[in-house]
Scaffold this motif. Structure first.
Motif, PDB file in Angstrom:
ATOM      1  N   ARG A  40       0.832  -1.199   0.000  1.00 25.94           N
ATOM      2  CA  ARG A  40       0.000   0.000   0.000  1.00 25.94           C
ATOM      3  C   ARG A  40       0.870   1.254   0.000  1.00 25.94           C
ATOM      4  O   ARG A  40       0.544   2.250  -0.681  1.00 25.94           O
ATOM      5  CB  ARG A  40      -0.926  -0.018   1.225  1.00 25.94           C
ATOM      6  CG  ARG A  40      -1.853   1.178   1.301  1.00 25.94           C
ATOM      7  CD  ARG A  40      -2.900   0.993   2.374  1.00 25.94           C
ATOM      8  NE  ARG A  40      -3.749  -0.161   2.081  1.00 25.94           N
ATOM      9  CZ  ARG A  40      -4.758  -0.558   2.854  1.00 25.94           C
ATOM     10  NH1 ARG A  40      -5.001   0.113   3.990  1.00 25.94           N
ATOM     11  NH2 ARG A  40      -5.505  -1.586   2.517  1.00 25.94           N
ATOM     12  N   GLN A  41       1.946   1.254   0.729  1.00 22.76           N
ATOM     13  CA  GLN A  41       2.840   2.417   0.726  1.00 22.76           C
ATOM     14  C   GLN A  41       3.454   2.644  -0.655  1.00 22.76           C
ATOM     15  O   GLN A  41       3.573   3.782  -1.125  1.00 22.76           O
ATOM     16  CB  GLN A  41       3.938   2.216   1.769  1.00 22.76           C
ATOM     17  CG  GLN A  41       3.429   2.306   3.207  1.00 22.76           C
ATOM     18  CD  GLN A  41       4.522   2.014   4.217  1.00 22.76           C
ATOM     19  OE1 GLN A  41       5.649   1.674   3.825  1.00 22.76           O
ATOM     20  NE2 GLN A  41       4.197   2.180   5.488  1.00 22.76           N
ATOM     21  N   GLN A  42       3.817   1.573  -1.337  1.00 21.35           N
ATOM     22  CA  GLN A  42       4.373   1.721  -2.680  1.00 21.35           C
ATOM     23  C   GLN A  42       3.328   2.262  -3.650  1.00 21.35           C
ATOM     24  O   GLN A  42       3.639   3.094  -4.510  1.00 21.35           O
ATOM     25  CB  GLN A  42       4.893   0.369  -3.160  1.00 21.35           C
ATOM     26  CG  GLN A  42       6.124  -0.117  -2.414  1.00 21.35           C
ATOM     27  CD  GLN A  42       6.555  -1.500  -2.860  1.00 21.35           C
ATOM     28  OE1 GLN A  42       5.916  -2.092  -3.753  1.00 21.35           O
ATOM     29  NE2 GLN A  42       7.623  -2.006  -2.257  1.00 21.35           N
ATOM     30  N   GLN A  43       2.091   1.820  -3.531  1.00 18.37           N
ATOM     31  CA  GLN A  43       1.036   2.339  -4.400  1.00 18.37           C
ATOM     32  C   GLN A  43       0.784   3.822  -4.151  1.00 18.37           C
ATOM     33  O   GLN A  43       0.547   4.602  -5.084  1.00 18.37           O
ATOM     34  CB  GLN A  43      -0.255   1.539  -4.188  1.00 18.37           C
ATOM     35  CG  GLN A  43      -0.175   0.106  -4.708  1.00 18.37           C
ATOM     36  CD  GLN A  43      -1.438  -0.671  -4.422  1.00 18.37           C
ATOM     37  OE1 GLN A  43      -2.373  -0.137  -3.812  1.00 18.37           O
ATOM     38  NE2 GLN A  43      -1.460  -1.927  -4.869  1.00 18.37           N
ATOM     39  N   GLN A  44       0.828   4.252  -2.892  1.00 16.88           N
ATOM     40  CA  GLN A  44       0.632   5.666  -2.585  1.00 16.88           C
ATOM     41  C   GLN A  44       1.767   6.524  -3.138  1.00 16.88           C
ATOM     42  O   GLN A  44       1.564   7.662  -3.567  1.00 16.88           O
ATOM     43  CB  GLN A  44       0.506   5.849  -1.075  1.00 16.88           C
ATOM     44  CG  GLN A  44      -0.786   5.304  -0.488  1.00 16.88           C
ATOM     45  CD  GLN A  44      -0.869   5.484   1.003  1.00 16.88           C
ATOM     46  OE1 GLN A  44       0.102   5.947   1.627  1.00 16.88           O
ATOM     47  NE2 GLN A  44      -2.010   5.102   1.575  1.00 16.88           N
ATOM     48  N   ARG A  45       2.983   6.045  -3.148  1.00 18.21           N
ATOM     49  CA  ARG A  45       4.096   6.809  -3.690  1.00 18.21           C
ATOM     50  C   ARG A  45       4.003   6.978  -5.195  1.00 18.21           C
ATOM     51  O   ARG A  45       4.420   7.995  -5.762  1.00 18.21           O
ATOM     52  CB  ARG A  45       5.415   6.146  -3.337  1.00 18.21           C
ATOM     53  CG  ARG A  45       5.748   6.212  -1.855  1.00 18.21           C
ATOM     54  CD  ARG A  45       6.985   5.415  -1.551  1.00 18.21           C
ATOM     55  NE  ARG A  45       7.267   5.418  -0.106  1.00 18.21           N
ATOM     56  CZ  ARG A  45       8.246   4.728   0.455  1.00 18.21           C
ATOM     57  NH1 ARG A  45       9.052   3.964  -0.314  1.00 18.21           N
ATOM     58  NH2 ARG A  45       8.437   4.788   1.762  1.00 18.21           N
TER      59      ARG A  45
END
Length: 331
Positions: free
Chosen positions: A310-315
């Motif tokens: 999820r953090q990678q998708q937000q970035r």
């Protein structure tokens, strides 16, 4: 009023209990009594019956007891027949318990009996009157001067029993080696019991016209209950069928037995309770261990992996709301 009703109810309950006890005593006396009428059939008496180690002879007149009513002359023969039948059944149960014998102790010698067979074709021999199979004691062992005897509950190596091959015995062993008929034997289930346990012996070898090659070493396995002192069954075979001894009529046949006992003890009630408790405990422990492993996998592996994704998708997503400010600042 309520107290009096309770009082009368208690009296009625006590009377019912006393009546039930008297009825049970009556049935007990009637079951164990043998009624014998005299020539007129009017004075019923009882004979003594053996119950275990004591003899019931205290009852002499059924008509004088308060729990058993006198038997009339019209119903005397019928009641006598019924009571005699009950007494015979009881004595039969006593004889069955006596036939069960006493338990073996470790080291007690168990004699072996084998099935009698015809010398021509190996057919078993039966009693002409009763039709039952006839057994004979195992041949005498030269080492002990007694027939073959198996020590109860003891594992023994190289138990020797050398037998003399007379002419009839030589022909019997020819039948056993050629597998025309098995060497079927039996031993007592308990000491002095009439009930027997089977013992099968498989003889290996080769039948020749001039002699007989016999495998003389046997692995004898016995199954029984050490706690009850009883034997269930047994079997023997030749572990080395190629290792044979050549014999003719009149020779000595050296038999060697390696005996192994297996204790098949029947589970007691305490053992069953312990088994149920262990089953329940293992089931609960397995469920708890499975839940802990699942929770550890979710917390340590699954949740951190989803959080990183999820953090990678937000970035990777473009910024929203401040795009005009970013463009104007770059200009």
């Amino acid at each position: 009023m309520r107290i009096s009703s309770l009082f009368y109810s208690a009296i009625a309950l006590r009377a019912a209990v006393v009546a039930a006890v008297n009825f049970e005593m009556t049935m007990t006396v009637t079951e164990h009594a043998v009624v014998v009428t005299d020539a007129q059939g009017t004075s019923p008496q009882t004979e003594g019956i053996v119950l275990g180690d004591s003899t019931v002879s205290a009852i002499t007149q059924l008509s004088t007891t308060s729990t058993v009513s006198p038997i009339s002359s019209t119903e005397g023969p019928k009641t006598t027949t019924v009571m005699r039948t009950a007494a015979k059944k009881h004595m039969k149960r006593q004889s069955v318990s006596k036939d069960s014998g006493s338990p073996y102790r470790k080291g007690d010698l168990i004699p072996v009996e084998c099935l009698s067979r015809e010398l021509d074709h190996g057919e078993h021999i039966t009693d002409e009157e009763t039709g039952e199979l006839l057994y004979e004691i195992f041949p005498m062992c030269s080492e002990t001067g007694r027939p073959l005897e198996i020590p109860f509950g003891l594992d023994i190596d190289n138990l020797r029993c050398t037998i003399s091959l007379t002419d009839p015995l030589y022909h019997l062993w020819q039948i056993y080696v050629h597998q025309d008929a098995p060497l079927s034997c039996k031993v007592g289930k308990r000491k002095g019991a009439t009930f027997m346990a089977p013992l099968s012996v498989i003889v290996s070898g080769k039948l020749e016209q001039s002699h007989l090659d016999v495998s003389t070493r046997f692995a004898l396995m016995m199954s029984g209950s050490f706690g009850e002192g009883s034997v269930f069954a047994g079997g023997a075979f030749s572990p080395e069928p190629s290792n044979t001894t050549r014999v003719i009529i009149g020779d000595e046949l050296p038999l060697v037995f390696n005996i192994r006992w297996f204790d098949h003890r029947l589970p007691r009630s305490s053992d069953r309770s312990l088994r149920r408790f262990l089953t329940f405990f293992i089931t609960i422990a397995s469920a708890l261990v499975g839940a802990m492993i699942s929770a550890y996998y979710m917390l340590v592996v699954v949740f951190p992996l989803r959080l990183r994704r999820r953090q990678q998708q937000q970035r990777r997503q473009p910024l929203r709301g401040n795009s005009d400010y970013l463009y104007s600042k770059t200009d």
